[in-house]
Enzyme design. Structure first.
Site, PDB file in Angstrom:
ATOM      1  N   TYR A 263       0.739  -1.178  -0.034  1.00 42.87           N
ATOM      2  CA  TYR A 263      -0.008   0.015  -0.116  1.00 42.87           C
ATOM      3  C   TYR A 263       0.817   1.055  -0.020  1.00 42.87           C
ATOM      4  CZ  TYR A 263      -3.305   3.471   1.212  1.00 42.87           C
ATOM      5  OH  TYR A 263      -4.343   4.524   1.252  1.00 42.87           O
ATOM      6  N   LEU A 264       0.534   2.073  -0.815  1.00 43.19           N
ATOM      7  CA  LEU A 264       1.449   3.589  -1.291  1.00 43.19           C
ATOM      8  C   LEU A 264       0.828   4.459  -0.398  1.00 43.19           C
ATOM      9  CD1 LEU A 264       2.468   3.031  -4.870  1.00 43.19           C
ATOM     10  CD2 LEU A 264       3.720   2.241  -2.838  1.00 43.19           C
TER      11      LEU A 264
ATOM     12  N   GLU B 122      -2.580   3.608 -16.103  1.00 49.25           N
ATOM     13  CA  GLU B 122      -2.668   4.348 -14.913  1.00 49.25           C
ATOM     14  C   GLU B 122      -1.536   3.890 -13.997  1.00 49.25           C
ATOM     15  OE1 GLU B 122      -7.485   5.073 -14.401  1.00 49.25           O
ATOM     16  OE2 GLU B 122      -6.311   3.863 -12.891  1.00 49.25           O
TER      17      GLU B 122
ATOM     18  N   ARG C 200     -10.078   2.985 -22.979  1.00 43.15           N
ATOM     19  CA  ARG C 200     -11.206   3.827 -23.554  1.00 43.15           C
ATOM     20  C   ARG C 200     -10.671   5.313 -23.748  1.00 43.15           C
ATOM     21  NH1 ARG C 200     -12.315   3.620 -18.134  1.00 43.15           N
ATOM     22  NH2 ARG C 200     -12.068   5.726 -17.125  1.00 43.15           N
TER      23      ARG C 200
HETATM   24  C1  MV4 Z   1      -3.604   1.689  -4.736  1.00 44.17           C
HETATM   25  C2  MV4 Z   1      -3.491   2.760  -3.502  1.00 44.17           C
HETATM   26  C3  MV4 Z   1      -2.494   2.519  -2.884  1.00 44.17           C
HETATM   27  N1  MV4 Z   1      -1.455   1.647  -3.141  1.00 44.17           N
HETATM   28  N2  MV4 Z   1      -2.850   0.782  -4.762  1.00 44.17           N
HETATM   29  C4  MV4 Z   1      -8.249   3.288  -6.058  1.00 44.17           C
HETATM   30  C5  MV4 Z   1      -8.895   2.916  -7.089  1.00 44.17           C
HETATM   31  C6  MV4 Z   1      -7.942   1.967  -8.126  1.00 44.17           C
HETATM   32  N3  MV4 Z   1      -8.146   2.378  -9.226  1.00 44.17           N
HETATM   33  C7  MV4 Z   1      -6.615   2.077  -7.310  1.00 44.17           C
HETATM   34  N4  MV4 Z   1      -6.513   2.795  -6.197  1.00 44.17           N
HETATM   35  C8  MV4 Z   1      -5.586   3.001  -5.389  1.00 44.17           C
HETATM   36  N5  MV4 Z   1      -4.641   1.684  -5.462  1.00 44.17           N
HETATM   37  C9  MV4 Z   1      -1.764   0.659  -3.813  1.00 44.17           C
HETATM   38  N6  MV4 Z   1      -0.863  -0.297  -4.110  1.00 44.17           N
HETATM   39  C10 MV4 Z   1      -4.318   3.762  -3.639  1.00 44.17           C
HETATM   40  C11 MV4 Z   1      -5.354   3.755  -4.357  1.00 44.17           C
HETATM   41  C12 MV4 Z   1      -6.226   5.150  -4.165  1.00 44.17           C
HETATM   42  C13 MV4 Z   1      -6.474   5.937  -5.423  1.00 44.17           C
HETATM   43  C14 MV4 Z   1      -5.641   5.758  -6.606  1.00 44.17           C
HETATM   44  C15 MV4 Z   1      -5.765   6.585  -7.607  1.00 44.17           C
HETATM   45  C16 MV4 Z   1      -6.476   7.692  -7.609  1.00 44.17           C
HETATM   46  C17 MV4 Z   1      -7.217   8.003  -6.015  1.00 44.17           C
HETATM   47  C18 MV4 Z   1      -7.127   7.163  -5.204  1.00 44.17           C
HETATM   48  C19 MV4 Z   1      -7.956   7.329  -4.070  1.00 44.17           C
HETATM   49  C20 MV4 Z   1      -7.736   6.255  -3.042  1.00 44.17           C
HETATM   50  C21 MV4 Z   1      -7.042   5.297  -3.074  1.00 44.17           C
END
Ligand code: MV4
Length: 450
Positions: free
Chosen positions: A204-205, A277, A293
């Site tokens: 988890y980042l 992404e 898309r």
């Molecule tokens: C994560 C993360 C932190 N660490 N993965 C949120 C939706 C999904 N597309 C991926 N997401 C995230 N994945 C790791 N390993 C934090 C998120 C995340 C997030 C990512 C992009 C944009 C907004 C976000 C909001 C909350 C969490």
């Protein structure tokens, strides 16, 4: 390969207009489809023809594959542009179109399928040399394995449903005690929301930015990248403010990650527009997902590169080459998009209703993509996005000033909108300095919205 003379736009609102406009500039006729709630919608007026495809509920109209196929057959449309949302990433839909010899303006069913499953997407990208978040090698079958993986990569970890989306099926485990609940909840949410209980684990980042790379493939092993967008400013997985270039990305970084992404999509013969992404933290990119898309925020990329991405989508779907190469692409200035929703602050409650007055901003470096008009009634059945204001300046400071100026010209009366949020954000030092991450906006809203 046939060159299209008529295409059907399987969408509504601003994105339907966006596609109709590109088609018209190419000399291609457009067919709008609409539900009975959208008879008076702008996309119906703007298209060359229109077909009513069903009742207000999306599942019975904009998502009705038989109705769309029938609309193509009735009108003679040779291709469908799906816009974003609705059927834009539905592999089965693309397969049905193939069976009916209707072209899909977008990637193949196979590319959509591979990227729609996050485990296979990540496996594929890893194999193609794209940097990924450290984590499990594929799916994690049980809690015991989940604990082993987490111990190896170190807490905190995030458990993600392979079919997840919009933040559903995603749980953070801060430590070993959280693991059982996080694992079982992610799996249950995957099962109930997407009918798929497969999950995987990642480190988890904690404070990343959300940086996405725009890619474009010709379907014949050629591909380019069009730099990045920083989409970190979001609320509940809904982006509200996007910009290009990213305030934290320099030209060398852009060229390096861009080449990795372009090579990756070239390596799978990807066709059309795609977005790779990443989470970006401490100068490193970590792949999370690929969207197959055209995205809502594509105009900021169009602004800084001076290209028409929808035109290119149509060209490659016709079997033509793209109209530019990587060497033709150079970042020009800075662009910002804000999403205007029919929502009432501070809770962002949907707020459909009649627009008593609408005035779009204009002038140098201003683009307003919206399907609103004076007297239009926003129906309650669909997404609350009613407009996107895109500004372009020679640098980030000029783009921000232009945004402020354009917002001061905009009039949307009769309903509540999210416009006041942007006036407030433009008062914030962190917005001006570009120092924000994926958590900034939610924290700001907690502190500033009563
Ligand atoms: C994560 C993360 C932190 N660490 N993965 C949120 C939706 C999904 N597309 C991926 N997401 C995230 N994945 C790791 N390993 C934090 C998120 C995340 C997030 C990512 C992009 C944009 C907004 C976000 C909001 C909350 C969490």
């Amino acid at each position: 390969m046939p060159v299209f003379d008529k295409i059907l736009v399987a969408n509504r609102g601003e994105i339907a207009l966006r596609v109709i406009r590109a088609a018209r500039e190419m000399g291609i006729k457009s067919v709008a489809v609409h539900s009975t709630a959208d008879t008076d919608a702008m996309h119906v007026r703007m298209a060359d023809e229109s077909v009513c495809i069903g009742p207000p509920t999306s599942t019975d109209s904009y998502l009705s594959v038989p109705a769309l196929v029938a609309a193509c057959e009735i009108t003679g449309a040779q291709a469908i542009h799906p816009g974003y949302g609705f059927l834009s990433e539905n592999a089965k839909f693309v397969q049905v179109l193939e069976d009916h010899e209707i072209a899909f303006i977008g990637p193949t069913a196979e590319h959509i399928r591979v990227m729609g499953d996050k485990i296979t997407a990540k496996d594929t990208m890893k194999r193609l040399g794209v940097p990924c978040v450290p984590g499990s090698d594929g799916g994690v079958p049980d809690l015991e394995t989940a604990r082993e993986v987490a111990e190896k990569i170190g807490y905190p970890v995030i458990i993600k449903a392979t079919a997840g989306g919009g933040g559903k099926g995603m749980k953070v485990a801060k430590n070993a005690e959280d693991m059982e609940n996080a694992f079982l909840t992610a799996r249950a949410e995957g099962k109930s929301n997407f009918g798929n209980d497969e999950v995987y684990i990642e480190k988890y980042l904690t404070t990343p930015r959300h940086i996405e790379i725009q890619v474009f493939g010709d379907g014949k092993g050629g591909a380019v990248h069009l730099g990045e967008r920083d989409c970190s400013l979001q609320r509940r997985h809904q982006k509200v403010f996007e910009e290009a270039p990213g305030p934290s990305i320099d030209a060398n970084t852009r060229a390096r990650i861009g080449k990795i992404c372009a090579d990756a999509v070239a390596g799978i013969n990807y066709i059309g527009a795609g977005t790779i992404e990443f989470l970006f933290e401490n100068g490193e990119f970590y792949f999370i997902e690929m969207n197959t898309r055209l995205q809502v925020e594509h105009p900021v990329t169009e602004a800084i590169f001076g290209v028409d991405l929808v035109r290119e989508q149509i060209r490659v779907a016709e079997g033509l080459p793209m109209s530019f190469t990587q060497d033709d692409l150079e970042v020009q200035g800075h662009a910002i998009e804000i999403r205007i929703n029919a929502e009432k602050l501070p809770n962002f409650a949907p707020c459909p209703g009649r627009i008593s007055q609408y005035h779009a901003p204009g002038g140098l470096g201003v683009r307003m993509d919206s399907a609103l008009y004076d007297g239009y009634s926003i129906p309650p059945y669909y997404d609350s996005l009613i407009g996107k204001l895109i500004v372009h300046g020679r640098d980030r400071g000029e783009a921000l000033s232009r945004l402020d100026r354009a917002l001061s010209e905009l009039i949307v009366d009769g309903i509540d909108t999210t416009v006041p949020l942007f006036h407030a954000l433009l008062q914030e030092a962190d917005i001006h300095s570009g120092e924000y991450n994926i958590h900034w906006l939610e924290r700001w809203l907690d502190e500033n919205m009563d």
